[in-house]
Design a protein around this motif. Structure first.
Motif, short mmCIF file in Angstrom:
data_model
loop_
_atom_site.label_atom_id
_atom_site.label_comp_id
_atom_site.label_asym_id
_atom_site.label_seq_id
_atom_site.Cartn_x
_atom_site.Cartn_y
_atom_site.Cartn_z
N MET A 1 67.73 13.32 7.95
CA MET A 1 67.98 12.37 9.02
C MET A 1 66.68 11.65 9.36
SD MET A 1 71.14 12.80 9.36
CE MET A 1 71.46 11.82 10.83
N LEU A 2 66.54 10.43 8.86
CA LEU A 2 65.32 9.65 9.03
C LEU A 2 65.64 8.24 9.51
CD1 LEU A 2 63.59 10.56 5.65
CD2 LEU A 2 62.79 11.29 7.91
N PRO A 3 64.77 7.64 10.33
CA PRO A 3 64.98 6.23 10.70
C PRO A 3 64.64 5.31 9.54
CG PRO A 3 62.93 7.09 11.66
CD PRO A 3 63.63 8.25 11.02
N GLY A 4 65.35 4.19 9.48
CA GLY A 4 65.05 3.18 8.47
C GLY A 4 65.75 3.40 7.15
N MET A 5 65.79 4.63 6.68
CA MET A 5 66.42 4.98 5.40
C MET A 5 66.58 6.50 5.38
SD MET A 5 64.90 4.43 1.55
CE MET A 5 64.63 2.67 1.83
N ASP A 6 67.80 6.98 5.18
CA ASP A 6 67.98 8.43 5.24
C ASP A 6 67.43 9.11 3.99
OD1 ASP A 6 69.93 8.36 3.19
OD2 ASP A 6 71.58 8.24 4.62
N GLY A 7 67.34 10.44 4.07
CA GLY A 7 66.76 11.21 2.98
C GLY A 7 67.54 11.11 1.68
N PHE A 8 68.85 10.94 1.77
CA PHE A 8 69.65 10.79 0.56
C PHE A 8 69.19 9.56 -0.23
CE2 PHE A 8 72.93 12.83 3.40
CZ PHE A 8 72.93 14.05 2.76
N GLU A 9 69.01 8.44 0.48
CA GLU A 9 68.62 7.20 -0.19
C GLU A 9 67.19 7.30 -0.73
OE1 GLU A 9 69.12 3.24 -1.59
OE2 GLU A 9 70.48 4.88 -1.02
N VAL A 10 66.31 7.93 0.03
CA VAL A 10 64.94 8.12 -0.45
C VAL A 10 64.96 8.93 -1.74
CG1 VAL A 10 62.69 9.18 0.03
CG2 VAL A 10 63.90 7.95 1.85
N CYS A 11 65.72 10.02 -1.75
CA CYS A 11 65.81 10.87 -2.94
C CYS A 11 66.35 10.09 -4.12
CB CYS A 11 66.68 12.08 -2.62
SG CYS A 11 66.87 13.24 -3.99
N ARG A 12 67.42 9.34 -3.89
CA ARG A 12 68.04 8.57 -4.97
C ARG A 12 67.06 7.59 -5.58
NH1 ARG A 12 70.37 3.83 -5.88
NH2 ARG A 12 70.04 3.07 -3.76
N ARG A 13 66.32 6.89 -4.74
CA ARG A 13 65.39 5.87 -5.25
C ARG A 13 64.19 6.50 -5.95
NH1 ARG A 13 65.09 0.66 -1.20
NH2 ARG A 13 67.29 0.62 -0.58
N VAL A 14 63.74 7.64 -5.47
CA VAL A 14 62.65 8.33 -6.15
C VAL A 14 63.08 8.71 -7.56
CG1 VAL A 14 61.26 10.44 -6.20
CG2 VAL A 14 61.50 9.16 -4.07
N ARG A 15 64.28 9.25 -7.68
CA ARG A 15 64.77 9.66 -9.00
C ARG A 15 65.05 8.44 -9.88
NH1 ARG A 15 62.35 13.72 -8.46
NH2 ARG A 15 63.25 15.73 -7.90
N GLU A 16 65.54 7.37 -9.31
CA GLU A 16 65.79 6.16 -10.10
C GLU A 16 64.50 5.59 -10.66
OE1 GLU A 16 67.95 3.41 -7.69
OE2 GLU A 16 69.91 4.26 -8.22
N SER A 17 63.38 5.85 -10.00
CA SER A 17 62.09 5.36 -10.46
C SER A 17 61.60 6.12 -11.69
CB SER A 17 61.04 5.47 -9.36
OG SER A 17 60.62 6.81 -9.19
#
Length: 239
Positions: free
Chosen positions: A55-71
């Motif tokens: 639970m994070l402001p601006g972008m939740d942890g799920f989206e952060v995780c997804r984008r890190v892995r997509e990189s």
């Protein structure tokens, strides 16, 4: 050189506690109080491990995780969550998180998981560096029916076609395939593959990893022939 841990958590008191205890263990820390900043630091600083709140402001942890892995990053991600819903935890694992820990958690348990995940990555890197590039044909290849594991190149093939596995999936199939037919409980796999010594906590991460591996290696993941379940006991490699 000290390992760097990225803490992505919007509660400053938790960040302070984690940073203090990680620093005492010899780690360097980076901190982010929101999702976008956490993602930016993850991609630019390439930390050795990420502690990621859901639970994070601006972008939740799920989206952060997804984008890190997509990189293309394989940096271990340990999710921090106050949620009890199983679906949220499983979703995080399916997006590429290595494990999760539920708040409130003990600092001792969290440090143990941090150390285990960093050790696993270091062991895998050392194994790849020590592998002989000019090994004899089949000298370091494990052949089990239609599946071949080339440990000198850290690759897995099925019917001669290479499979795109994560480091965790590779570690899991290597461990099971090295002892075909032997059943391992989820707790045992947590100890040997996840490197969590004496693990007695939540083992659903094993089930998610097995399901993802089956989707890549099985002809029909719903009726697996390679990674097989022994009801009430665990998993084994049938070959």
């Amino acid at each position: 050189m000290a390992k760097t841990i990225l803490i992505v958590e919007d509660e400053q008191n938790i960040v302070d506690i984690l940073s203090f205890n990680l620093s005492r263990e010899g780690y360097q820390t980076l901190e982010a109080l929101d999702g976008p900043t956490g993602l930016q630091l993850a991609l630019e600083q390439n930390p050795d491990l990420i502690l990621l709140d859901l639970m994070l402001p601006g972008m939740d942890g799920f989206e952060v995780c997804r984008r890190v892995r997509e990189s293309g990053s394989s940096t271990p991600i340990l999710m921090l969550t106050a949620r009890e819903e199983e679906a949220d935890k499983v979703l995080g694992l399916e997006l590429g998180a290595d494990d999760y820990i539920t708040k409130p958690f003990s600092v001792r348990e969290l440090l143990a998981r941090v150390k285990a995940n960093i050790r696993r990555v270091s062991m895998a890197a050392n194994a790849n560096q020590e592998a002989a590039p000019a090994a004899k044909p089949d000298g370091d290849t494990l052949r089990l029916g239609r599946v071949s594991i080339d440990r000198s190149r850290a690759t897995v093939s099925k019917d001669g076609q290479p499979l795109d596995l994560t480091q965790r999936e590779y570690d899991l199939i290597c461990f099971l395939a090295a002892q075909p037919g032997k059943v391992f409980s989820r707790e045992a796999l947590m100890e040997h593959v996840w490197n969590y010594e004496g693990y007695v906590g939540d083992v659903r991460a094993v089930d998610v990893a097995v399901r993802r591996l089956r989707e890549k290696i099985e002809d029909d993941p719903a009726s697996p022939r390679f990674i097989v379940t022994k009801r009430g006991m665990g998993y084994f490699f049938a070959g």
